[in-house]
Design a protein around this motif. Structure first.
Motif, short mmCIF file in Angstrom:
data_model
loop_
_atom_site.label_atom_id
_atom_site.label_comp_id
_atom_site.label_asym_id
_atom_site.label_seq_id
_atom_site.Cartn_x
_atom_site.Cartn_y
_atom_site.Cartn_z
N HIS A 1 -11.59 -16.22 25.72
CA HIS A 1 -10.49 -17.05 25.23
C HIS A 1 -10.73 -18.53 25.46
CE1 HIS A 1 -8.50 -13.27 24.64
NE2 HIS A 1 -8.41 -13.03 25.93
N ALA A 2 -11.99 -18.95 25.46
CA ALA A 2 -12.30 -20.38 25.57
C ALA A 2 -12.93 -20.90 24.29
CB ALA A 2 -13.24 -20.64 26.75
N PHE A 3 -13.55 -20.03 23.51
CA PHE A 3 -14.21 -20.55 22.31
C PHE A 3 -13.19 -20.78 21.21
CE2 PHE A 3 -14.44 -16.58 19.87
CZ PHE A 3 -14.76 -17.00 18.58
N LEU A 4 -13.34 -21.93 20.55
CA LEU A 4 -12.43 -22.31 19.49
C LEU A 4 -12.93 -21.80 18.15
CD1 LEU A 4 -9.77 -23.96 19.20
CD2 LEU A 4 -11.20 -25.91 18.53
N LEU A 5 -14.20 -22.05 17.86
CA LEU A 5 -14.79 -21.55 16.63
C LEU A 5 -16.31 -21.63 16.73
CD1 LEU A 5 -15.92 -24.10 14.59
CD2 LEU A 5 -13.49 -24.64 14.80
N ALA A 6 -16.99 -20.87 15.89
CA ALA A 6 -18.44 -20.91 15.80
C ALA A 6 -18.83 -20.84 14.34
CB ALA A 6 -19.08 -19.75 16.58
N ALA A 7 -19.91 -21.55 14.00
CA ALA A 7 -20.42 -21.50 12.63
C ALA A 7 -20.98 -20.12 12.34
CB ALA A 7 -21.50 -22.57 12.44
N GLY A 8 -20.97 -19.75 11.07
CA GLY A 8 -21.43 -18.42 10.69
C GLY A 8 -22.88 -18.16 11.02
N SER A 9 -23.68 -19.21 11.20
CA SER A 9 -25.09 -19.03 11.55
C SER A 9 -25.30 -18.65 13.01
CB SER A 9 -25.88 -20.31 11.25
OG SER A 9 -25.33 -21.42 11.97
N VAL A 10 -24.24 -18.70 13.82
CA VAL A 10 -24.33 -18.36 15.24
C VAL A 10 -23.95 -16.90 15.42
CG1 VAL A 10 -23.47 -18.88 17.56
CG2 VAL A 10 -23.77 -20.73 15.89
N GLY A 11 -24.84 -16.12 16.00
CA GLY A 11 -24.57 -14.70 16.25
C GLY A 11 -23.61 -14.52 17.40
N TYR A 12 -22.89 -13.40 17.37
CA TYR A 12 -21.87 -13.14 18.41
C TYR A 12 -22.07 -11.75 19.01
CZ TYR A 12 -17.46 -12.16 20.68
OH TYR A 12 -16.52 -11.81 21.62
N SER A 13 -21.94 -11.69 20.34
CA SER A 13 -21.88 -10.42 21.07
C SER A 13 -21.10 -10.68 22.35
CB SER A 13 -23.28 -9.87 21.37
OG SER A 13 -24.00 -10.76 22.21
N PHE A 14 -21.08 -9.73 23.26
CA PHE A 14 -20.40 -9.96 24.53
C PHE A 14 -21.12 -9.19 25.62
CE2 PHE A 14 -18.57 -6.15 22.81
CZ PHE A 14 -18.32 -5.33 23.89
N ILE A 15 -20.92 -9.64 26.86
CA ILE A 15 -21.50 -8.98 28.02
C ILE A 15 -20.41 -8.81 29.07
CG2 ILE A 15 -23.83 -9.88 27.61
CD1 ILE A 15 -23.30 -11.92 29.85
N ARG A 16 -20.65 -7.91 30.02
CA ARG A 16 -19.70 -7.70 31.11
C ARG A 16 -20.38 -8.03 32.43
NH1 ARG A 16 -17.61 -3.32 34.43
NH2 ARG A 16 -19.13 -1.88 33.54
N ILE A 17 -19.73 -8.88 33.22
CA ILE A 17 -20.20 -9.21 34.56
C ILE A 17 -19.41 -8.38 35.55
CG2 ILE A 17 -20.56 -11.03 36.26
CD1 ILE A 17 -22.19 -11.45 33.78
N LYS A 18 -20.05 -7.44 36.22
CA LYS A 18 -19.36 -6.60 37.17
C LYS A 18 -19.00 -7.39 38.42
CE LYS A 18 -21.66 -2.31 35.78
NZ LYS A 18 -22.48 -1.17 36.24
N GLY A 19 -17.83 -7.10 38.96
CA GLY A 19 -17.52 -7.62 40.29
C GLY A 19 -16.59 -8.80 40.35
N LEU A 20 -16.43 -9.58 39.26
CA LEU A 20 -15.60 -10.77 39.37
C LEU A 20 -14.13 -10.47 39.12
CD1 LEU A 20 -17.84 -13.52 37.79
CD2 LEU A 20 -17.13 -13.32 40.16
N ALA A 21 -13.79 -9.94 37.97
CA ALA A 21 -12.38 -9.70 37.68
C ALA A 21 -11.82 -8.61 38.58
CB ALA A 21 -12.18 -9.34 36.21
N ASN A 22 -12.63 -7.60 38.91
CA ASN A 22 -12.09 -6.53 39.75
C ASN A 22 -11.84 -7.03 41.16
OD1 ASN A 22 -15.04 -6.56 39.96
ND2 ASN A 22 -14.77 -4.84 41.36
N ILE A 23 -12.65 -7.97 41.65
CA ILE A 23 -12.42 -8.57 42.96
C ILE A 23 -11.10 -9.33 42.97
CG2 ILE A 23 -13.22 -10.44 44.46
CD1 ILE A 23 -16.06 -9.47 43.93
#
Length: 254
Positions: free
Chosen positions: A138-160
């Motif tokens: 929820h920080a990115f405002l927009l990205a150009a269509g030439s920019v690929g998108y995916s996501f990753i999960r960092i274990k340990g931060l939110a659960n802590i």
């Protein structure tokens, strides 16, 4: 990026060029705040930055140009600008992590504007070919269509912090074509370049973005005052850039 002699703003990201580069003694560089009504270009399109307290990115999209975004950040658009949906994958896991599993797409030609419902800075990050950048949710405002998108999960931060199962980050990647990424940072935004093996500890709510080359993990700090208490921080290990925001917001559970 190279700009013509005498230019007062960068033609690629809109950053003012006629100001002093501000770097703290500890190495944090203050992102130059974009001036009201600054214009810059990407691909065949033009972006104009409006306002400073809650900045707006107004795009004049060229034909065949398109951008994607979380649907709630669109402020207004021309009637003729078509909208569509972009599937992100990992839908149920993303829902559990508090992230949207469908992103919206606006296609040119026409005008469309974006902003987030918070005071802060508009951070414009040109993305040359071969760049990988991780951004808090929820920080990115927009990205150009030439920019690929995916996501990753960092274990340990939110659960802590909140009893969840991990913290999700948006990952933006460029292939052979360049692109542009715009973020909203709460408060003021600062950036630091870490050397290989250099480490810093960041309050997780203050983290904004990092190069994918920067390793991130949760570390526990013992505070032995009265009853034993613990503090959990995000350990960042270089090489690469780390961006933080001064008005920190904790990640949602996931």
């Amino acid at each position: 990026m190279q700009n013509p002699p005498g230019a007062t703003t960068c033609q690629t990201c809109g950053a003012p060029l006629d100001v002093r580069n501000k770097v703290s003694d500890s190495g944090w560089r203050e992102a130059p705040r974009l001036r009201d009504m600054t214009e810059f270009r990407f691909s065949g399109s033009v972006c104009q930055v409006e306002g400073e307290l809650v900045p707006v990115a107004e795009l004049a999209l060229a034909p065949n140009d398109w951008v994607y975004f979380e649907h709630q950040v669109m402020l207004w658009k021309d009637e003729g600008v078509p909208l569509s949906a972009m599937q992100t994958g990992g839908g149920f896991r993303r829902m559990l992590g508090g992230m949207p599993f469908v992103l919206s797409v606006a296609s040119g030609p026409g005008r469309v504007a974006f902003s987030r419902d918070a005071p802060g800075e508009l951070v414009v990050l040109p993305m040359p070919p071969g760049i990988e950048l991780d951004v808090r949710e929820h920080a990115f405002l927009l990205a150009a269509g030439s920019v690929g998108y995916s996501f990753i999960r960092i274990k340990g931060l939110a659960n802590i912090l909140h009893g969840g199962n991990g913290m999700y980050l948006d990952r933006f990647v460029t292939g052979p074509a360049p692109g542009i990424l715009m973020l909203h940072g709460n408060g003021n935004v600062m950036e630091r370049m870490l050397r290989p093996g250099e480490k810093i500890l960041v309050e997780p709510g203050g983290f904004l973005y990092k190069d994918a080359s920067v390793q991130m993990q949760a570390v526990q700090q013992e505070l032995k005052v009265g009853l034993m208490r613990r503090m959990y921080l995000a350990e960042m290990t270089g090489p690469g850039r780390v961006g933080i925001q001064s008005m920190y917001v904790h990640h949602k559970t996931g």
